[in-house]
Design an enzyme around this catalytic site. Structure first.
Site, PDB file in Angstrom:
ATOM      1  N   ARG A  59      -4.518 -10.224  -7.980  1.00  0.00           N
ATOM      2  CA  ARG A  59      -3.921 -10.146  -6.640  1.00  0.00           C
ATOM      3  C   ARG A  59      -4.643  -9.164  -5.720  1.00  0.00           C
ATOM      4  O   ARG A  59      -5.035  -9.500  -4.602  1.00  0.00           O
ATOM      5  CB  ARG A  59      -2.439  -9.697  -6.737  1.00  0.00           C
ATOM      6  CG  ARG A  59      -1.479 -10.793  -7.061  1.00  0.00           C
ATOM      7  CD  ARG A  59      -0.355 -10.252  -7.912  1.00  0.00           C
ATOM      8  NE  ARG A  59      -0.922  -9.908  -9.199  1.00  0.00           N
ATOM      9  CZ  ARG A  59      -0.987 -10.771 -10.220  1.00  0.00           C
ATOM     10  NH1 ARG A  59      -0.435 -11.942 -10.108  1.00  0.00           N
ATOM     11  NH2 ARG A  59      -1.561 -10.447 -11.360  1.00  0.00           N
ATOM     12  N   THR A  60      -4.814  -7.916  -6.176  1.00  0.00           N
ATOM     13  CA  THR A  60      -5.321  -6.873  -5.277  1.00  0.00           C
ATOM     14  C   THR A  60      -6.752  -7.182  -4.841  1.00  0.00           C
ATOM     15  O   THR A  60      -7.097  -7.055  -3.664  1.00  0.00           O
ATOM     16  CB  THR A  60      -5.253  -5.508  -5.990  1.00  0.00           C
ATOM     17  OG1 THR A  60      -3.945  -5.367  -6.555  1.00  0.00           O
ATOM     18  CG2 THR A  60      -5.516  -4.368  -5.040  1.00  0.00           C
ATOM     19  N   LYS A  87     -24.890   0.686 -18.265  1.00  0.00           N
ATOM     20  CA  LYS A  87     -26.110   1.353 -18.768  1.00  0.00           C
ATOM     21  C   LYS A  87     -25.992   2.866 -18.654  1.00  0.00           C
ATOM     22  O   LYS A  87     -26.965   3.586 -18.835  1.00  0.00           O
ATOM     23  CB  LYS A  87     -27.328   0.869 -17.967  1.00  0.00           C
ATOM     24  CG  LYS A  87     -27.566  -0.621 -18.061  1.00  0.00           C
ATOM     25  CD  LYS A  87     -28.708  -1.033 -17.125  1.00  0.00           C
ATOM     26  CE  LYS A  87     -28.787  -2.533 -16.961  1.00  0.00           C
ATOM     27  NZ  LYS A  87     -29.586  -2.911 -15.785  1.00  0.00           N
ATOM     28  N   ARG A 109     -10.638   0.304  -7.402  1.00  0.00           N
ATOM     29  CA  ARG A 109      -9.656   0.418  -8.497  1.00  0.00           C
ATOM     30  C   ARG A 109     -10.375   1.065  -9.665  1.00  0.00           C
ATOM     31  O   ARG A 109     -11.504   0.673 -10.013  1.00  0.00           O
ATOM     32  CB  ARG A 109      -9.129  -0.957  -8.897  1.00  0.00           C
ATOM     33  CG  ARG A 109      -8.278  -0.884 -10.168  1.00  0.00           C
ATOM     34  CD  ARG A 109      -7.524  -2.145 -10.437  1.00  0.00           C
ATOM     35  NE  ARG A 109      -6.422  -2.309  -9.506  1.00  0.00           N
ATOM     36  CZ  ARG A 109      -5.472  -3.234  -9.624  1.00  0.00           C
ATOM     37  NH1 ARG A 109      -5.486  -4.064 -10.651  1.00  0.00           N
ATOM     38  NH2 ARG A 109      -4.508  -3.322  -8.736  1.00  0.00           N
ATOM     39  N   HIS A 137      -0.722   3.326  -6.375  1.00  0.00           N
ATOM     40  CA  HIS A 137      -1.213   2.007  -5.942  1.00  0.00           C
ATOM     41  C   HIS A 137      -0.640   1.817  -4.540  1.00  0.00           C
ATOM     42  O   HIS A 137       0.308   1.059  -4.325  1.00  0.00           O
ATOM     43  CB  HIS A 137      -0.716   0.935  -6.925  1.00  0.00           C
ATOM     44  CG  HIS A 137      -1.340  -0.419  -6.750  1.00  0.00           C
ATOM     45  ND1 HIS A 137      -2.137  -0.774  -5.671  1.00  0.00           N
ATOM     46  CD2 HIS A 137      -1.270  -1.538  -7.538  1.00  0.00           C
ATOM     47  CE1 HIS A 137      -2.527  -2.036  -5.816  1.00  0.00           C
ATOM     48  NE2 HIS A 137      -2.015  -2.513  -6.934  1.00  0.00           N
TER      49      HIS A 137
END
Ligand code: CP
Length: 308
Positions: A59-60, A87, A109, A137
């Site tokens: 969703r986000t 890496k 995020r 959030h």
């Protein structure tokens, strides 16, 4: 023109009630835009935005990308699993390399609480927190409050109960900050092991009784059990959790009033709520998703006006 009190959106904690209302009023206009046949405005056509996701999201991530495209921004998507992070590159090196390509705003995020705050202190771009570990959030709380406000009007005095895994939930903390700033009454309800010890210090009621709390509230915001963040067992089994703390249609039908049911997604159907609750006419789960685009457009637009 009214502006936000901040140039980054790192959490709800430091926003003012005026910031929240400005975001909602701006989102009202953008909601009208995304329901037109041509869903696009040129507001951010000079802006390049990087969406940097170090954790899974449906969703986000899609909602931010659509919000950016509806505002005519140039968009670049970065997923840690297919990048040079694998890496050994540091977060700051990764982001500075992206910024060297003339990126103006970063939506991130990250599993570590505080990661977006660290970025905001170290890079010149505007930073938007799309979820940092178990911390905050903010755009989820904004779209949740926007969706409640659409159904109930002014949230002052409205009763909102947040059910489930409060301990591991960034959605719960951002919702608590947001709803309290808007004057709502807030309760949290779940098993004692999934309620943080000091949560009452945030001015919320604490309950372990689902039926009583459903009877009290105008809105039930039901959260997912976050098994991926639970390194020990907090309850005996999912079956037992759903039996004692899950919400089913019979419970909703036994209430004296019709309450609104919400869930930020993703849903574990049959665990925190049954399918007939998730898909009932009381559920506004897909309205939340629709509103997410308008609210994120508002946040991006208002922060872009705070650029150096
Ligand atoms: N509500 C929410 O943050 O969903 P995603 O994890 O799919 O983005």
């Amino acid at each position: 023109m009214a502006t936000l009190s901040t140039r980054h959106l790192l959490g709800i904690k430091n926003l003012t009630p005026e910031d929240l209302n400005l975001i909602f009023e701006t989102a009202d206009s953008f909601k009208e835009v995304i329901n037109r046949p041509i869903k696009k405005v040129p507001s951010l056509r000079d802006t390049t935005i990087a969406n940097i996701f170090f954790e899974n999201s449906t969703r986000t991530r899609i909602s931010f990308e659509l919000a950016e495209k509806r505002l005519s921004a140039d968009v670049v998507n970065f997923s840690a699993s297919s990048s040079s992070v694998k890496k050994g590159e540091t977060l700051l090196d990764t982001v500075n390399n992206i910024l060297a390509m003339k990126v103006d705003m970063v939506v991130m995020r990250h599993p570590s609480p505080g990661a977006p705050h660290f970025l905001a202190e170290n890079i010149p771009a505007n930073v938007i927190n799309a979820g940092d570990g178990t911390h905050e959030h903010p755009t989820q709380a904004l779209l949740d409050a926007f969706s409640m406000r659409e159904k109930l009007g002014d949230l002052k005095g409205k009763k909102v109960a947040i059910f489930g895994d409060i301990l591991h939930s960034r959605v719960a903390l951002s919702n608590i900050f947001c709803l309290k700033k808007l004057g709502a009454k807030v309760a949290v309800c779940g098993p004692p092991t999934l309620i943080p010890k000091h949560v009452h210090e945030l001015g919320v009621e604490v309950s372990h009784n689902v039926k009583e709390t459903l009877n009290w509230c105008d809105v039930a915001n039901v959260l997912r059990i976050q098994l991926e963040r639970q390194d020990i067992k907090y309850f005996p089994s999912l079956r037992e959790y759903s039996q004692y703390y899950g919400i089913n249609k019979k419970m909703l039908d036994s209430l004296q009033k019709e309450i609104i049911v919400m869930h930020p997604g993703p849903i574990n159907r049959g665990v925190e709520m049954t399918s007939d609750v998730a898909d009932s006419k009381q559920s506004i789960i897909l309205d939340q998703v629709e509103n997410g685009v308008a609210v994120r457009m508002a946040v991006l637009f208002l922060l872009a006006n705070k650029r150096d």
